[in-house]
Scaffold this motif. Structure first.
Motif, PDB file in Angstrom:
ATOM      1  N   ARG A   1      36.933  45.406  47.290  1.00 22.92           N
ATOM      2  CA  ARG A   1      37.454  44.302  46.485  1.00 22.92           C
ATOM      3  C   ARG A   1      38.987  44.318  46.465  1.00 22.92           C
ATOM      4  O   ARG A   1      39.604  45.320  46.104  1.00 22.92           O
ATOM      5  CB  ARG A   1      36.910  44.383  45.053  1.00 22.92           C
ATOM      6  CG  ARG A   1      35.398  44.297  44.986  1.00 22.92           C
ATOM      7  CD  ARG A   1      34.918  43.925  43.601  1.00 22.92           C
ATOM      8  NE  ARG A   1      35.119  45.008  42.640  1.00 22.92           N
ATOM      9  CZ  ARG A   1      34.761  44.938  41.354  1.00 22.92           C
ATOM     10  NH1 ARG A   1      34.216  43.821  40.889  1.00 22.92           N
ATOM     11  NH2 ARG A   1      34.942  45.970  40.547  1.00 22.92           N
TER      12      ARG A   1
ATOM     13  N   TRP B   1      42.369  42.822  44.874  1.00 16.81           N
ATOM     14  CA  TRP B   1      42.873  42.138  43.687  1.00 16.81           C
ATOM     15  C   TRP B   1      44.281  42.642  43.414  1.00 16.81           C
ATOM     16  O   TRP B   1      44.778  43.561  44.086  1.00 16.81           O
ATOM     17  CB  TRP B   1      41.944  42.362  42.493  1.00 16.81           C
ATOM     18  CG  TRP B   1      41.776  43.805  42.071  1.00 16.81           C
ATOM     19  CD1 TRP B   1      41.297  44.820  42.814  1.00 16.81           C
ATOM     20  CD2 TRP B   1      42.114  44.365  40.801  1.00 16.81           C
ATOM     21  NE1 TRP B   1      41.284  45.990  42.097  1.00 16.81           N
ATOM     22  CE2 TRP B   1      41.787  45.732  40.848  1.00 16.81           C
ATOM     23  CE3 TRP B   1      42.641  43.837  39.626  1.00 16.81           C
ATOM     24  CZ2 TRP B   1      41.997  46.597  39.767  1.00 16.81           C
ATOM     25  CZ3 TRP B   1      42.837  44.698  38.545  1.00 16.81           C
ATOM     26  CH2 TRP B   1      42.504  46.060  38.624  1.00 16.81           C
TER      27      TRP B   1
ATOM     28  N   ILE C   1      37.966  39.914  43.703  1.00 17.63           N
ATOM     29  CA  ILE C   1      37.430  40.641  42.557  1.00 17.63           C
ATOM     30  C   ILE C   1      36.080  40.086  42.115  1.00 17.63           C
ATOM     31  O   ILE C   1      35.260  40.790  41.520  1.00 17.63           O
ATOM     32  CB  ILE C   1      38.430  40.617  41.381  1.00 17.63           C
ATOM     33  CG1 ILE C   1      38.027  41.620  40.288  1.00 17.63           C
ATOM     34  CG2 ILE C   1      38.581  39.215  40.838  1.00 17.63           C
ATOM     35  CD1 ILE C   1      38.086  43.063  40.714  1.00 17.63           C
TER      36      ILE C   1
ATOM     37  N   ASP D   1      37.549  50.729  42.353  1.00 13.06           N
ATOM     38  CA  ASP D   1      37.490  49.274  42.206  1.00 13.06           C
ATOM     39  C   ASP D   1      36.583  48.626  43.244  1.00 13.06           C
ATOM     40  O   ASP D   1      36.622  47.411  43.438  1.00 13.06           O
ATOM     41  CB  ASP D   1      38.887  48.647  42.255  1.00 13.06           C
ATOM     42  CG  ASP D   1      39.784  49.263  43.300  1.00 13.06           C
ATOM     43  OD1 ASP D   1      39.262  49.947  44.197  1.00 13.06           O
ATOM     44  OD2 ASP D   1      41.006  49.056  43.219  1.00 13.06           O
TER      45      ASP D   1
ATOM     46  N   THR E   1      37.518  48.056  36.268  1.00  9.94           N
ATOM     47  CA  THR E   1      36.630  48.097  37.440  1.00  9.94           C
ATOM     48  C   THR E   1      35.746  49.329  37.518  1.00  9.94           C
ATOM     49  O   THR E   1      34.740  49.328  38.233  1.00  9.94           O
ATOM     50  CB  THR E   1      37.461  48.021  38.746  1.00  9.94           C
ATOM     51  OG1 THR E   1      38.379  49.134  38.790  1.00  9.94           O
ATOM     52  CG2 THR E   1      38.234  46.713  38.829  1.00  9.94           C
TER      53      THR E   1
END
Length: 443
Positions: A401, A403, A323, A290, A212
């Motif tokens: 994001r 994830w 993501i 990220d 990321t």
């Protein structure tokens, strides 16, 4: 000893007064099925009497279709003032204390979303002991199966706006009574005369985010601005190829600070390396490794807010995504409960300020982050907001994001408790500092 299903203050007072003045009663705070251990009442009353505690609570077990897991609780600190503090579903209260603490409560608050429990326990906590018994004395049916990352934003879900507004009013009254209210002010104009190599620095602490970090850095470098900026990535001894990926990015605006494992730096320590760097700009702007900026204008909007309001810190709003940048619940996190008049006070009640966070470098250099990897940003934001105004941007300028690799995606109860305990400590110190500051000002 009686167990009372708590619904509201009126009903509690009536049941206590009609039932005779026992020293303690147990309140059941939700409707989950509970099985008490044989020694529950004996141990709770023994501890309540010996500690002279106003509220007593204990560890418990959770039953998930026969699978038993332990659910430890944490100690109640002076700063455990968030309304979602986890006592568990059972608490024992001192009857006399409860009656005294609720005597002046507005009984119309029976319409409160929690029946007045938050206000009652804040009132009962003043000058009294709240005891957490580190023994497992009952078992409760598990009902919330969400992961920690899914629960994290309950308090800013737009569906809970009435709840949050009510809790803020209760908490504000508590701060006023305790002499802890603050009234922040703009930054001294003299500080703005300090020269810096660039106007802004995007700061990205990173460790092992090879999947990321390239997206994050690219998002920062693509910013369109009328001023010079750089991107400072503090690589905390990555071993997964993160460093090698960063070194392949050919852009003079990218500054890489290499941290060795022996330096024992958390995220806060990495932030300190960035802001103390001679290459750091006038404003230090957060970007997690990220996450992404929402568009190419994010940095300009933040810097403009600093110049217009002369604030010590700017906090934006963000959109929750997966993501692949698909929006996920609860969507936009804008902390609209923040107001110029009361935001710095209400911030002690909630668990975060929002994102992206951006700091006026001379101020943050004078404070420095605690060298931890959770709550370092909250500690800094509380400290700045004690004195300086905070600029807010209520449109989403940041993409958060979620994830499986997020550090808080699925925390154990022990790790969740560790995080909450630290933030409660930060609140405790901040409350004391604000009260002392107000006393000194009055003198």
């Amino acid at each position: 000893m009686k167990i009372i299903r708590f619904t509201n203050i009126n009903a509690l007072r009536e049941e206590i007064l009609q039932g005779g003045l026992e020293q303690f009663v147990v309140l059941k705070l939700d409707d989950r099925e509970i099985k008490l251990d044989d020694n529950y009442f004996h141990r709770m009353e023994e501890i309540g009497s010996d500690a002279d505690s106003t509220i007593t609570y204990c560890n418990y077990r959770e039953d998930n279709n026969g699978e038993i897991t332990l659910h430890p609780v944490i100690d109640y600190q002076f700063g455990s003032v968030r309304d979602d503090f986890d006592f568990g579903p059972l608490v024992m209260i001192n009857v006399a204390d409860a009656l005294a603490a609720s005597e002046d409560m507005d009984y119309k608050k029976d319409k409160a979303p929690d029946g007045g429990w938050y206000e009652l326990r804040l009132n009962m906590s003043v000058g009294r002991t709240i005891a957490a018994l580190p023994e497992y004395l009952y078992t409760v049916k598990k009902s919330d199966f969400r992961k920690s990352g899914e629960k994290q934003h309950d308090y800013v879900n737009p569906k809970n706006s009435y709840y949050q507004g009510y809790m803020e009013r209760v908490f504000t009254d508590f701060l006023i009574a305790g002499g802890a209210m603050v009234h922040p002010h703009p930054v001294d104009p003299e500080l703005w005369k300090t020269s810096f190599p660039v106007e802004a620095s995007v700061v990205i602490p990173v460790r092992n985010r090879v999947n990321t970090i390239g997206d994050a850095v690219g998002s920062a470098l693509r910013q369109k601005t009328y001023f010079d900026f750089n991107v400072i990535v503090v690589d905390n001894d990555s071993t997964d190829g993160t460093r090698e990926l960063l070194e392949k990015i050919n852009d003079p605006r990218l500054i890489i600070i290499d941290v060795d494992k022996s330096e024992n730096l958390g995220i806060g320590g990495c932030w300190n390396r960035a802001i103390l760097s001679e290459k750091c700009g006038r404003f230090a702007v957060q970007l997690d490794s990220d996450d992404l900026y929402a568009d190419t204008n994010t940095l300009s909007k933040i810097v403009e807010k600093f110049h217009v309001e002369k604030c010590g810190m700017v906090v934006g709003s963000y959109l929750m995504t997966d993501i692949n940048l698909n929006t996920i619940p609860p969507g936009i996190i804008d902390h609209k409960e923040w107001t110029d008049l009361n935001g710095a006070n209400n911030a002690l009640r909630v668990n975060g300020f929002g994102a992206p966070r951006a700091y006026f470098t001379p101020i943050v250099r004078s404070i420095l982050f605690p060298n931890v990897s959770y709550g370092e940003d909250y500690a800094m934001c509380l400290r700045i907001s004690r004195e300086y105004t905070v600029g807010r941007i209520f449109e989403p300028i940041y993409l958060c994001r979620r994830w499986s690799g997020n550090s808080d995606a699925d925390l154990s109860i022990e790790k969740t408790n560790e995080h909450n305990e630290y933030k409660d400590f930060v609140r405790s110190v901040e409350l004391i500092a604000r009260i002392r500051g107000n006393i000194e000002t009055e003198e």
